[in-house]
Structure formats: structure tokens, C-alpha cells
Scaffold this motif. Structure first.
Motif, PDB file in Angstrom:
ATOM      1  N   ARG A  38     -11.418  16.112 -27.363  1.00  0.00           N
ATOM      2  CA  ARG A  38     -10.849  15.407 -26.209  1.00  0.00           C
ATOM      3  C   ARG A  38     -10.408  14.025 -26.667  1.00  0.00           C
ATOM      4  NH1 ARG A  38     -11.282  18.297 -21.671  1.00  0.00           N
ATOM      5  NH2 ARG A  38     -13.055  19.734 -21.475  1.00  0.00           N
ATOM      6  N   THR A  39      -9.209  13.663 -26.256  1.00  0.00           N
ATOM      7  CA  THR A  39      -8.659  12.385 -26.694  1.00  0.00           C
ATOM      8  C   THR A  39      -8.367  11.496 -25.485  1.00  0.00           C
ATOM      9  OG1 THR A  39      -6.479  13.366 -26.682  1.00  0.00           O
ATOM     10  CG2 THR A  39      -7.609  13.274 -28.795  1.00  0.00           C
ATOM     11  N   GLU A  40      -8.267  10.225 -25.778  1.00  0.00           N
ATOM     12  CA  GLU A  40      -8.018   9.211 -24.749  1.00  0.00           C
ATOM     13  C   GLU A  40      -6.750   9.558 -23.956  1.00  0.00           C
ATOM     14  OE1 GLU A  40     -10.066   6.048 -25.030  1.00  0.00           O
ATOM     15  OE2 GLU A  40      -9.461   5.990 -22.930  1.00  0.00           O
ATOM     16  N   TYR A  45     -10.776  10.197 -22.220  1.00  0.00           N
ATOM     17  CA  TYR A  45     -11.953   9.777 -22.975  1.00  0.00           C
ATOM     18  C   TYR A  45     -12.002  10.544 -24.286  1.00  0.00           C
ATOM     19  CZ  TYR A  45     -14.109  14.117 -21.286  1.00  0.00           C
ATOM     20  OH  TYR A  45     -14.383  15.419 -21.010  1.00  0.00           O
ATOM     21  N   ASN A  46     -12.781  10.008 -25.227  1.00  0.00           N
ATOM     22  CA  ASN A  46     -12.919  10.657 -26.529  1.00  0.00           C
ATOM     23  C   ASN A  46     -14.213  11.446 -26.585  1.00  0.00           C
ATOM     24  OD1 ASN A  46     -10.571   9.722 -27.998  1.00  0.00           O
ATOM     25  ND2 ASN A  46     -11.495   7.691 -27.801  1.00  0.00           N
ATOM     26  N   PRO A  87     -11.742   7.633 -31.638  1.00  0.00           N
ATOM     27  CA  PRO A  87     -11.160   8.957 -31.819  1.00  0.00           C
ATOM     28  C   PRO A  87     -12.035   9.812 -32.746  1.00  0.00           C
ATOM     29  CG  PRO A  87      -9.555   7.235 -32.319  1.00  0.00           C
ATOM     30  CD  PRO A  87     -10.855   6.561 -32.097  1.00  0.00           C
TER      31      PRO A  87
END
Lengths: 212, 153
Positions: A38-40, A45-46, A87
Motif C-alpha cells: 500500500r502506498t501513500e 498510507y504506507n 515507502p
């Protein structure tokens, strides 16, 4: 921070050289596969999503089937995320094994406690019991639950009987006594929540200081 | 077999004698005196066996200066170096707590005799001989020590 998913195997004892004994819980930890990152920008959110234990294809629900098929990963039974500050440094398909931890590490273990159903105040909150003899009828009753005309109600948060167990619980700062890398086993000092064969998450302790 | 039982088998001692309630045993227990360590032999009757796997304990009762003393030994503890059966007991119970209420001659347990006992005793002797032989084969120096121990026993 390291997270690993696993299954509680059971408890046993470890003898030290000097004869002292430690009660330990054996956790089969990993191998876990990174199933999603999951990335910003995408999710806000990371995080890294880990999956543990393969399950037969016929048992996988359709939405999950799609989720696993997208990255061509065998369907997993137990999925959990590890929240990250920056990240992610790993890629989908990476494997996390028990050797992520080593002897002496402090860990938190998260699991679902054994369900106890509708439990009384003695089991649920550790209230005292009344007399069983000498004409007493107040054996497991909770006793007084408040005052009289003022405030003429029971105060909020009064501990009472009700559903107990089957809830997420974290035991903190448990020491790792041994790691069996071959069979992906972690020996953790003390007890962890849940029944044998229950799923648990083992992560690096958030508080607590590692002693020398 | 369950994984936890397999683990206990691997972690525990590999060869322990088969013990029964009522047996008279010598327990070789490593004690610390100041900064020295020595083996103390505690002999008495097994009045209970509890636990299984690596958590197995024996409770050994003996009379010291007219006072009953019971000690519980975890069999897999490294401090318990050896348990030698000196006499088999003929008892009909798993827990011999009734011995606590007895004094004098009544505290004795009848000896178990017969072919089976003889066979088991021979098997035990063979087992010990095998261990000593294995130790001798492995190294010359420590083998001498273990041989002496067996003679004492």
C-alpha cells in the motif's frame, strides 16, 4: 519493525544449563508472502500486506481470488498489514521467515483470545466470591452496583457480567528464547493470546528496551 | 504425532529409565556448595509421577531422622544427572500418598519380583551398557568418567 504471521502450536518448557526452567510458547511463524504494497498515493498510507498459510482454491471467496490472482500468488488464509512510516522497501512476492527474529529479541504477540461466552463478574473482572456456607446465598453475585436515591442510576462503566473473550489482545514485551529456522518455529517466553492452532501476529516490541 | 510432542522429544533427554510408582531410586542431583558443584545422591521411594513429555516429574519420599521428606525432580532437568532403580515396588496405585500416614515398618513397599522384573532389569542394564559403550566410542577421556559412575550406581 518486523511483523510476521503465524500459528500458535502450544506451550512447553525449556531448561537452561543451570537447571532453571522457562515456560515457552511455540509459534509456527511464516513463511509469509508479501501480497500487496500500500502506498501513500494509492491508499493514503504506507503498509505491507502479508499472507500466511496456503488454502485450497475451492475455499477462496471470489473477491479474495481476484486479489491473489492479480499478483499470481497462491491464496492465503491469514492476511494482515504492517503499517510503515516510509515507502515499502520490499516487493510483492517477497518471503518473510522466522529468521527475521533472533534469540533475545523482545516481541509483542497479537491474537484472538479464547471465547468464554457470557461470563460472570468473577471470571470476567476478577470479583471476589461470597461465602458458600453459613446461610449465605450470595455466592457468585456481583454485590452492590451503586448508591441509592442519589444518583438513582448505575454509573456508566460499572463492571458487570457480559461477553468475555474472543477479542483481539496484545501481550507485550515477550522474549524470544529460541528460533528454529528450518521449521520456522519461534519459542517465545510466556503465554500468548488464543488457543493452540490459533492465528497470531508477532512483531518487534513497540515499547520496552532490549537488555544487553 | 503432534508437533509439540515431537519438539518435546527432541528437547528432552533421549534416554531415561522406565520408572514406576513404588520403585526405590537413587537420584543423582547436581548441587552447588559455595562455588563448587557436586553430585548428591538422594534415595527414596517414588510416590507419584506427574506430567508428560519434557514436563515429567517424580516425587521421591524418604525418611530422614524420623521426619518424612519429599522432593520433586523434573526428570528432564539437566541437574538431575541420573536416576537409578535399586528396587522395584509391588503397588496397586499410581499415587502412593497413603505412605504419608504411615510410620516405621509400615512405610515399606513390597518388592516386585518375577520374570518380567528380571527381564526389565536386564534390559535396563543393557541400555546403560549401550550408553557407556557409545560414550567410550565417542571420546576416550570422558568415557572413563561415565564408566566410574555406572560402577558407583
Amino acid at each position: 519493525m518486523t511483523l510476521i504471521l503465524g500459528r500458535k502450536i502450544g506451550m512447553t518448557q525449556l531448561f537452561a544449563e543451570d537447571g532453571t526452567v522457562a515456560g515457552v510458547t511455540v509459534v509456527e511463524a511464516g513463511p509469509c508472502v508479501v501480497t500487496q504494497i500500500r502506498t501513500e498515493e494509492n491508499d493514503g498510507y504506507n503498509a505491507v500486506q502479508l499472507g500466511f498459510e496456503d488454502m485450497p482454491d475451492r475455499l477462496v471467496a471470489k473477491p479474495q481470488r481476484g486479489h491473489f490472482a492479480k499478483n499470481e500468488i497462491a491464496p492465503k488464509r491469514f492476511l494482515r498489514e504492517e503499517r510503515l512510516n516510509g515507502p515499502a522497501e520490499c516487493e510483492i512476492g517477497d518471503v518473510v521467515k522466522a529468521d527475521a527474529f533472533e534469540e533475545g529479541d523482545l516481541v509483542d504477540v497479537i491474537g484472538t483470545t479464547k471465547g468464554r461466552g457470557f461470563a460472570g463478574t468473577i471470571k470476567r473482572h476478577g470479583f471476589s466470591r461470597g461465602k458458600e456456607t453459613h446461610g449465605s446465598h450470595n455466592v457468585r453475585a456481583p454485590g452492590s452496583i451503586g448508591c441509592s436515591a442519589t444518583p438513582s442510576r448505575v454509573l456508566k462503566g460499572k463492571r458487570s457480567s457480559g461477553h468475555y473473550g474472543n477479542a483481539r489482545k496484545t501481550t507485550k514485551n515477550l522474549r524470544i528464547m529460541r528460533v528454529d529456522e528450518e521449521r520456522n518455529l519461534i519459542f517465545i517466553r510466556g503465554g500468548v493470546p488464543g488457543p493452540p492452532n490459533g492465528f497470531v501476529q508477532v512483531r518487534t516490541a513497540k515499547t520496552g528496551i532490549k537488555k544487553g | 504425532m503432534k508437533l509439540i510432542d515431537t519438539l518435546e522429544q527432541e528437547l528432552g533427554k533421549k534416554d531415561l529409565p522406565t520408572l514406576h510408582p513404588g520403585d526405590t531410586v537413587d537420584v543423582h542431583y547436581l548441587i552447588r556448595e559455595g562455588d563448587k558443584e557436586r553430585v548428591q545422591i538422594y534415595s527414596g521411594t517414588i510416590i507419584s509421577i506427574s506430567g508428560r513429555g519434557i514436563r515429567k516429574n517424580i516425587c521421591v519420599r524418604r525418611i530422614v531422622q524420623g521426619e518424612g521428606v519429599e522432593r520433586i525432580f523434573p526428570l528432564h532437568n539437566p541437574r538431575v544427572q541420573d536416576v537409578v532403580i535399586t528396587r522395584r515396588g509391588n503397588v496397586r496405585r499410581a499415587k502412593l500418598f497413603y505412605l504419608r500416614d504411615r510410620v516405621g515398618k509400615k512405610t515399606r513397599v513390597k518388592e516386585l519380583v518375577g520374570d518380567k522384573v528380571r527381564r526389565e532389569r536386564d534390559a535396563e542394564k543393557a541400555r546403560r551398557a549401550a550408553i557407556t559403550a557409545a560414550a567410550t566410542a565417542q571420546e576416550a577421556a570422558p568415557a572413563d568418567d561415565s564408566a566410574e559412575e555406572t560402577v558407583e550406581a
